[in-house]
Design an enzyme around this catalytic site. Structure first.
Site, PDB file in Angstrom:
ATOM      1  CE  LYS A 169      -3.873  -2.214   2.344  1.00 44.50           C
ATOM      2  NZ  LYS A 169      -4.938  -2.061   3.358  1.00 44.50           N
TER       3      LYS A 169
ATOM      4  CG  ASP B 277     -11.304   5.422   7.729  1.00 43.50           C
ATOM      5  OD1 ASP B 277     -12.434   5.943   7.832  1.00 43.50           O
ATOM      6  OD2 ASP B 277     -10.753   5.221   6.629  1.00 43.50           O
TER       7      ASP B 277
END
Length: 343
Positions: free
Chosen positions: A56, A152
């Site tokens: 990522k 999140d």
């Protein structure tokens, strides 16, 4: 491979990794797997361990300064040591040319909860909401115990993976979306620039919407939003304007009326309403406390299901049917005996 030759910068100013690039002479980029508000994800191979991994590449707008890089690196090291089946394993946090941060995690072959919710005509319902919620609780508990807040919690960060023993829930992207914003204006700008506003705001706690300091109770609020959506098929607060949704998180009213005409057990409503209290002090003190509340509901549902199955089996052999069968058999025997005496 020279990193300069393996990097491309598009019009969006997002760095791209080219297939064949090798990071740290170990992680070989195979192909682009996805692009989100936090990172660009690449299916890759760990040539040392001979396994698939996800690389990522974090968007540079997410990183405010060097201190943020240090924090992410520290949290990445902590998370890599967590032994929890519901947390996506982190293998490494690194930097390309000392400025482009990336995270190497296990490659999850499955589908995220957002994809499930987007393809359903009906709500997932209370039973599945609790099933997923319990596993998310375990993941958050592991992070919180290690001192890491997720920040999140939302469907796209929850992946359902098929295992031999059945489906397992994996929570991804611990701590990656949090920003050192000190005001609602700066956090709004950050969410807008990274594309997180529309995807994250339906699950943001009031303190997040106000740009305040958050703790584990912020994740509890977000999980409450997630449970509400799975159980009812919609978000707790709805508007086409993400900023308006953020305002509702801060001052909007969520009550039992929000569950009208929906098959959500009162006990689950209680859990959601407590988790989504405006004031953190009125929520569950810990994710473990919230999990235990869900466990009690789950046990009660299993007991009810067992009773229903038992009643169903009893109906198949209830005494009334047996008595009727005996009477009919006796009548048939009597008729046969009466006929026999004429032959």
């Amino acid at each position: 491979m020279d990193h300069q030759k393996g990097l491309r910068i598009g019009k969006s100013q997002k760095a791209r990794l080219v297939s064949g690039l090798s990071l740290d002479d170990r992680y070989e980029i195979i192909e682009l797997a996805g692009d989100g508000g936090i990172s660009t994800v690449y299916k890759s191979r760990d040539t040392h361990a001979d396994r698939l991994v996800a690389v990522k590449l974090l968007h540079t707008s997410l990183i405010t300064d060097y201190e943020e890089i240090v924090r992410l690196k520290k949290e990445g090291k902590i998370l890599s040591q967590i032994d929890c089946p519901n947390v996506a394993t982190i293998y490494r946090f690194g930097l390309i040319e000392e400025k482009l941060p990336y995270v190497v995690t296990e490659f999850l072959s499955g589908f995220n909860l957002k994809e499930v919710l987007d393809t359903q005509d009906e709500p997932l319902g209370a039973t599945l909401a609790i099933h997923v919620g319990l596993q998310v609780c375990d993941a958050l508990k592991a992070g919180h115990n290690a001192g890491v807040i997720h920040g999140d919690v939302k469907p796209s960060n929850i992946v359902i993976v098929e295992k031999d023993a059945g489906e397992i829930v994996k929570v991804t992207d611990f701590g990656l979306s949090r920003n050192l914003a000190s005001s609602s204006e700066s956090i709004t700008m950050h969410l807008t620039e990274t594309g997180l506003l529309t995807t994250s705001v339906p699950y943001m706690s009031p303190e997040q919407c106000l740009g305040k300091q958050v703790d584990a109770r912020s994740d509890i609020y977000s999980l409450g939003c997630l449970l509400f959506e799975m159980a009812t098929g919609r978000h707790p607060f709805v508007s086409q304007d993400p900023i308006a949704v953020a305002r509702q998180h801060v001052s909007g009213v969520l009550s039992r009326n929000s569950f009208c005409n929906l098959s959500v057990p009162d006990e689950l409503q209680n859990v959601i309403l407590k988790a989504m209290s405006k004031e953190p002090s009125q929520r569950y003190d810990s994710i473990e406390e919230m999990k235990q509340a869900l466990v009690l509901i789950n046990e009660k549902q299993e007991e009810s299901a067992q009773k229903i199955r038992i009643v169903t089996r009893k109906k198949m052999i209830r005494p009334g049917i047996i008595r009727l069968a005996v009477v009919i058999a006796a009548l048939i025997i009597g008729v046969l005996c009466w006929i026999k005496q004429f032959f």
